[in-house]
Design a protein around this motif. Structure first.
Motif, short mmCIF file in Angstrom:
data_model
loop_
_atom_site.label_atom_id
_atom_site.label_comp_id
_atom_site.label_asym_id
_atom_site.label_seq_id
_atom_site.Cartn_x
_atom_site.Cartn_y
_atom_site.Cartn_z
N MET A 135 0.84 -1.17 0.00
CA MET A 135 0.00 0.00 0.00
C MET A 135 0.90 1.24 0.00
SD MET A 135 -2.55 1.40 3.01
CE MET A 135 -3.51 -0.08 3.06
N LYS A 136 0.59 2.17 -0.89
CA LYS A 136 1.34 3.41 -0.95
C LYS A 136 0.79 4.40 0.06
CE LYS A 136 3.00 3.57 -5.65
NZ LYS A 136 3.05 4.42 -6.83
N LEU A 137 1.68 5.21 0.62
CA LEU A 137 1.29 6.22 1.59
C LEU A 137 0.20 7.13 1.05
CD1 LEU A 137 1.69 7.70 4.28
CD2 LEU A 137 3.58 8.95 3.21
N VAL A 138 0.35 7.57 -0.17
CA VAL A 138 -0.62 8.50 -0.76
C VAL A 138 -2.03 7.91 -0.81
CG1 VAL A 138 -0.29 7.91 -3.20
CG2 VAL A 138 -0.87 10.27 -2.54
N SER A 139 -2.13 6.58 -0.86
CA SER A 139 -3.45 5.94 -0.99
C SER A 139 -4.31 6.07 0.26
CB SER A 139 -3.30 4.46 -1.37
OG SER A 139 -2.78 3.72 -0.28
N ILE A 140 -3.71 6.37 1.40
CA ILE A 140 -4.51 6.50 2.62
C ILE A 140 -4.75 7.97 3.00
CG2 ILE A 140 -3.85 4.25 3.52
CD1 ILE A 140 -2.00 5.68 5.46
N LEU A 141 -4.29 8.88 2.16
CA LEU A 141 -4.49 10.30 2.43
C LEU A 141 -5.72 10.82 1.71
CD1 LEU A 141 -0.80 11.54 2.10
CD2 LEU A 141 -2.04 10.87 4.17
N ASN A 142 -6.54 11.55 2.44
CA ASN A 142 -7.74 12.16 1.87
C ASN A 142 -7.42 13.63 1.59
OD1 ASN A 142 -10.22 13.54 1.57
ND2 ASN A 142 -11.29 12.05 2.85
N PRO A 143 -7.53 14.08 0.34
CA PRO A 143 -7.21 15.47 0.01
C PRO A 143 -7.97 16.49 0.85
CG PRO A 143 -7.68 14.23 -1.98
CD PRO A 143 -7.98 13.33 -0.82
N GLN A 144 -9.17 16.14 1.28
CA GLN A 144 -9.98 17.04 2.11
C GLN A 144 -9.31 17.31 3.46
OE1 GLN A 144 -13.99 15.60 2.70
NE2 GLN A 144 -14.41 17.09 4.30
N PHE A 145 -8.47 16.39 3.90
CA PHE A 145 -7.84 16.49 5.22
C PHE A 145 -6.40 17.01 5.16
CE2 PHE A 145 -10.57 12.50 6.20
CZ PHE A 145 -11.72 13.27 6.20
N VAL A 146 -6.01 17.55 4.01
CA VAL A 146 -4.68 18.12 3.84
C VAL A 146 -4.84 19.63 3.72
CG1 VAL A 146 -2.62 18.23 2.39
CG2 VAL A 146 -3.82 16.03 2.68
N LYS A 147 -4.12 20.36 4.57
CA LYS A 147 -4.24 21.82 4.59
C LYS A 147 -2.87 22.47 4.45
CE LYS A 147 -8.56 21.46 5.14
NZ LYS A 147 -9.33 21.63 3.94
N ILE A 148 -2.81 23.46 3.58
CA ILE A 148 -1.63 24.33 3.47
C ILE A 148 -2.01 25.59 4.25
CG2 ILE A 148 -0.03 25.50 1.93
CD1 ILE A 148 -0.21 22.47 1.33
N ILE A 149 -1.28 25.87 5.30
CA ILE A 149 -1.65 26.96 6.21
C ILE A 149 -0.61 28.07 6.16
CG2 ILE A 149 -2.15 27.58 8.61
CD1 ILE A 149 -3.00 24.64 9.02
N ASN A 150 -1.06 29.26 5.82
CA ASN A 150 -0.14 30.40 5.76
C ASN A 150 0.14 30.98 7.14
OD1 ASN A 150 0.40 30.53 2.94
ND2 ASN A 150 -1.67 31.27 2.65
N ILE A 151 -0.91 31.23 7.90
CA ILE A 151 -0.71 31.83 9.22
C ILE A 151 -1.63 31.15 10.23
CG2 ILE A 151 -0.93 33.95 10.60
CD1 ILE A 151 -0.34 35.51 8.02
N ILE A 152 -1.01 30.69 11.31
CA ILE A 152 -1.73 30.13 12.45
C ILE A 152 -0.81 30.31 13.64
CG2 ILE A 152 -0.96 27.74 12.27
CD1 ILE A 152 -4.10 27.09 12.66
N ASP A 153 -1.35 30.47 14.83
CA ASP A 153 -0.46 30.85 15.92
C ASP A 153 -0.27 29.82 17.04
OD1 ASP A 153 -2.91 31.06 17.16
OD2 ASP A 153 -2.82 33.23 17.43
N SER A 154 -0.87 28.64 16.92
CA SER A 154 -0.63 27.64 17.97
C SER A 154 -0.88 26.22 17.46
CB SER A 154 -1.52 27.91 19.19
OG SER A 154 -2.86 27.56 18.91
N LYS A 155 -0.24 25.29 18.13
CA LYS A 155 -0.46 23.88 17.81
C LYS A 155 -1.90 23.48 18.12
CE LYS A 155 1.55 20.61 20.18
NZ LYS A 155 2.37 19.56 20.77
N ASP A 156 -2.47 24.04 19.19
CA ASP A 156 -3.87 23.74 19.52
C ASP A 156 -4.80 24.14 18.38
OD1 ASP A 156 -3.42 22.56 21.97
OD2 ASP A 156 -3.91 24.35 23.14
N LYS A 157 -4.56 25.30 17.78
CA LYS A 157 -5.42 25.74 16.68
C LYS A 157 -5.26 24.85 15.45
CE LYS A 157 -6.13 30.48 18.09
NZ LYS A 157 -5.84 31.88 17.87
N ILE A 158 -4.05 24.38 15.22
CA ILE A 158 -3.83 23.44 14.10
C ILE A 158 -4.61 22.16 14.36
CG2 ILE A 158 -2.13 22.02 12.89
CD1 ILE A 158 -0.06 24.26 13.71
#
Length: 149
Positions: free
Chosen positions: A1-24
């Protein structure tokens, strides 16, 4: 099984600005909860992740963070990814890449292999830089696919 096969695009985020691990964590749990049918409420999942975070050991010196939670009556693996364009400091470490995993109470071989795959990526500077430079979700998925892990 390839790693990419278990990733859902909806659950991948490119984040420009966020200020805490809790918020992530809150952002990723929210996205996962919207797109996956759980038999518990979102607050239970969020609490499980945050309780596990209190135990420590989920942030690595190279900028990888791997928050996770084991959920009762859940027999799957769901992964949320956050690529931080502006790293945040946690425990004096700049976090650049977050892999949030929601898993079953029993140890999952797939989870351990997935965690190992992301650790391998983060330990290879050239590869990690390539992943971190992805501009969008499709670019990230293509990059992970090319890695062939």
């Amino acid at each position: 099984m390839k790693l990419v096969s278990i990733l859902n695009p909806q659950f991948v985020k490119i984040i420009n600005i966020i200020d805490s691990k809790d918020k992530i964590i809150e952002l990723l749990v929210d996205e996962i909860y919207k797109g996956y049918k759980f038999n518990c409420d979102k607050e239970q999942i969020l609490k499980a992740v945050k309780d596990r975070e209190l135990l420590g050991g989920t942030v690595f010196n190279n900028g990888l963070a791997v928050p996770h939670a084991r959920i009762e009556n859940f027999n799957d693996l769901v992964i949320g990814i956050a690529i931080l364009k502006n790293p945040i400091k946690v425990e004096n470490i700049e976090i650049k890449f977050v892999v949030l995993s929601i898993i079953s109470k029993s140890a999952s071989n797939t989870y351990l292999k997935t965690l190992s795959a992301f650790a391998q990526i983060s330990q290879n500077k050239e590869l990690f830089d390539k992943v971190l430079s992805c501009k969008n979700v499709q670019d990230f998925l293509e990059t992970v696919s090319e890695i062939k892990i």
